[in-house]
Design a protein around this motif. Structure first.
Motif, mmCIF file in Angstrom:
data_model
loop_
_atom_site.group_PDB
_atom_site.id
_atom_site.type_symbol
_atom_site.label_atom_id
_atom_site.label_comp_id
_atom_site.label_asym_id
_atom_site.label_seq_id
_atom_site.Cartn_x
_atom_site.Cartn_y
_atom_site.Cartn_z
ATOM 1 N N ILE A 113 -5.308 13.392 26.591
ATOM 2 C CA ILE A 113 -5.447 14.787 26.158
ATOM 3 C C ILE A 113 -6.783 14.915 25.443
ATOM 4 O O ILE A 113 -7.136 14.075 24.611
ATOM 5 N N MET A 114 -7.534 15.957 25.781
ATOM 6 C CA MET A 114 -8.851 16.120 25.180
ATOM 7 C C MET A 114 -9.109 17.593 24.880
ATOM 8 O O MET A 114 -8.704 18.468 25.641
ATOM 9 N N THR A 115 -9.761 17.839 23.760
ATOM 10 C CA THR A 115 -10.258 19.177 23.453
ATOM 11 C C THR A 115 -11.713 19.047 23.018
ATOM 12 O O THR A 115 -12.107 18.066 22.387
ATOM 13 N N MET A 116 -12.512 20.036 23.411
ATOM 14 C CA MET A 116 -13.952 19.960 23.135
ATOM 15 C C MET A 116 -14.457 21.349 22.750
ATOM 16 O O MET A 116 -14.065 22.351 23.346
ATOM 17 N N ARG A 117 -15.328 21.377 21.782
ATOM 18 C CA ARG A 117 -16.056 22.600 21.429
ATOM 19 C C ARG A 117 -17.522 22.319 21.633
ATOM 20 O O ARG A 117 -18.048 21.301 21.176
ATOM 21 N N GLN A 118 -18.186 23.217 22.331
ATOM 22 C CA GLN A 118 -19.611 23.052 22.640
ATOM 23 C C GLN A 118 -20.360 24.287 22.148
ATOM 24 O O GLN A 118 -19.891 25.411 22.294
ATOM 25 N N TRP A 119 -21.539 24.075 21.557
ATOM 26 C CA TRP A 119 -22.362 25.179 21.081
ATOM 27 C C TRP A 119 -23.823 24.751 21.060
ATOM 28 O O TRP A 119 -24.138 23.569 21.175
ATOM 29 N N ASN A 120 -24.698 25.732 20.924
ATOM 30 C CA ASN A 120 -26.134 25.461 20.828
ATOM 31 C C ASN A 120 -26.568 25.637 19.381
ATOM 32 O O ASN A 120 -26.199 26.613 18.725
ATOM 33 N N SER A 121 -27.370 24.689 18.910
ATOM 34 C CA SER A 121 -27.877 24.765 17.535
ATOM 35 C C SER A 121 -28.996 25.790 17.460
ATOM 36 O O SER A 121 -29.458 26.320 18.471
ATOM 37 N N SER A 122 -29.459 26.039 16.238
ATOM 38 C CA SER A 122 -30.563 26.993 16.044
ATOM 39 C C SER A 122 -31.848 26.487 16.700
ATOM 40 O O SER A 122 -32.740 27.265 17.012
ATOM 41 N N ARG A 123 -31.940 25.172 16.962
ATOM 42 C CA ARG A 123 -33.111 24.584 17.644
ATOM 43 C C ARG A 123 -32.943 24.564 19.160
ATOM 44 O O ARG A 123 -33.787 24.041 19.873
#
Length: 168
Positions: A113-123
């Motif tokens: 079982i896996m959960t992931m959150r992905q986002w882009n930094s300010s850079r």
């Protein structure tokens, strides 16, 4: 000499935020050497009749995804001792083996079982935070079989393994 044959089927489907994939392999893998097994064909180590993999992944809002991955495989081929003679003071014990790879390990299966959150930094760098549970139902899959006192025992290396990671 080798005899390897089989078939593989993979089905995939995406419906909105849900991705589903199922893969199945049916295979045979046999070997023959004049010097082994009295020259007779025998199942090779990788002669696993059935392999099944099912993946479900769902994309949630805010760049979060969750997935389930189920894996099943027929046990690997092994050669177990058929009989043993105890050693004495002046000589070691002896084991007598039957045909090469004539025994099977128990079937192997697990659910991850896996959960992931992905986002882009300010850079502008892509970042991920992942939480994974390997073997969620804590099955003790055999990694080794051994014989003691006339009985076959199994040893396993891993049970449930939770992990968390941050990736840049």
């Amino acid at each position: 000499r080798d005899r390897v044959y089989g078939a593989e089927v993979i089905l995939q489907k995406r419906i909105k935020g849900l991705y589903a994939m199922a893969g199945y392999t049916l295979s045979w893998n046999k070997r023959q050497f004049d010097e082994l097994n009295q020259g007779k064909w025998f199942p090779f180590l990788y002669d696993r009749r059935h392999d099944l993999n099912i993946l479900l992944q769902y994309d949630l809002p805010k760049q979060i995804s969750a997935s389930l991955n189920f894996y099943y495989s027929t046990g690997s081929r092994i050669t177990l001792a058929q009989q043993g003679i105890d050693g004495g003071f002046f000589h070691p014990g002896y084991m007598f083996y039957g045909e090469v790879n004539s025994s099977l390990m128990p079937p192997y299966h697990r659910l991850d079982i896996m959960t992931m959150r992905q986002w882009n930094s300010s850079r502008g760098l892509t970042q991920q935070f992942i939480v994974n549970i390997y073997n969620a139902y804590a099955r003790r899959n055999a990694s080794t079989l051994y014989i003691a006192n006339g009985k076959v025992y199994k040893k396993s290396m891993f049970s449930i393994i939770p992990t968390a990671s941050y990736v840049i």
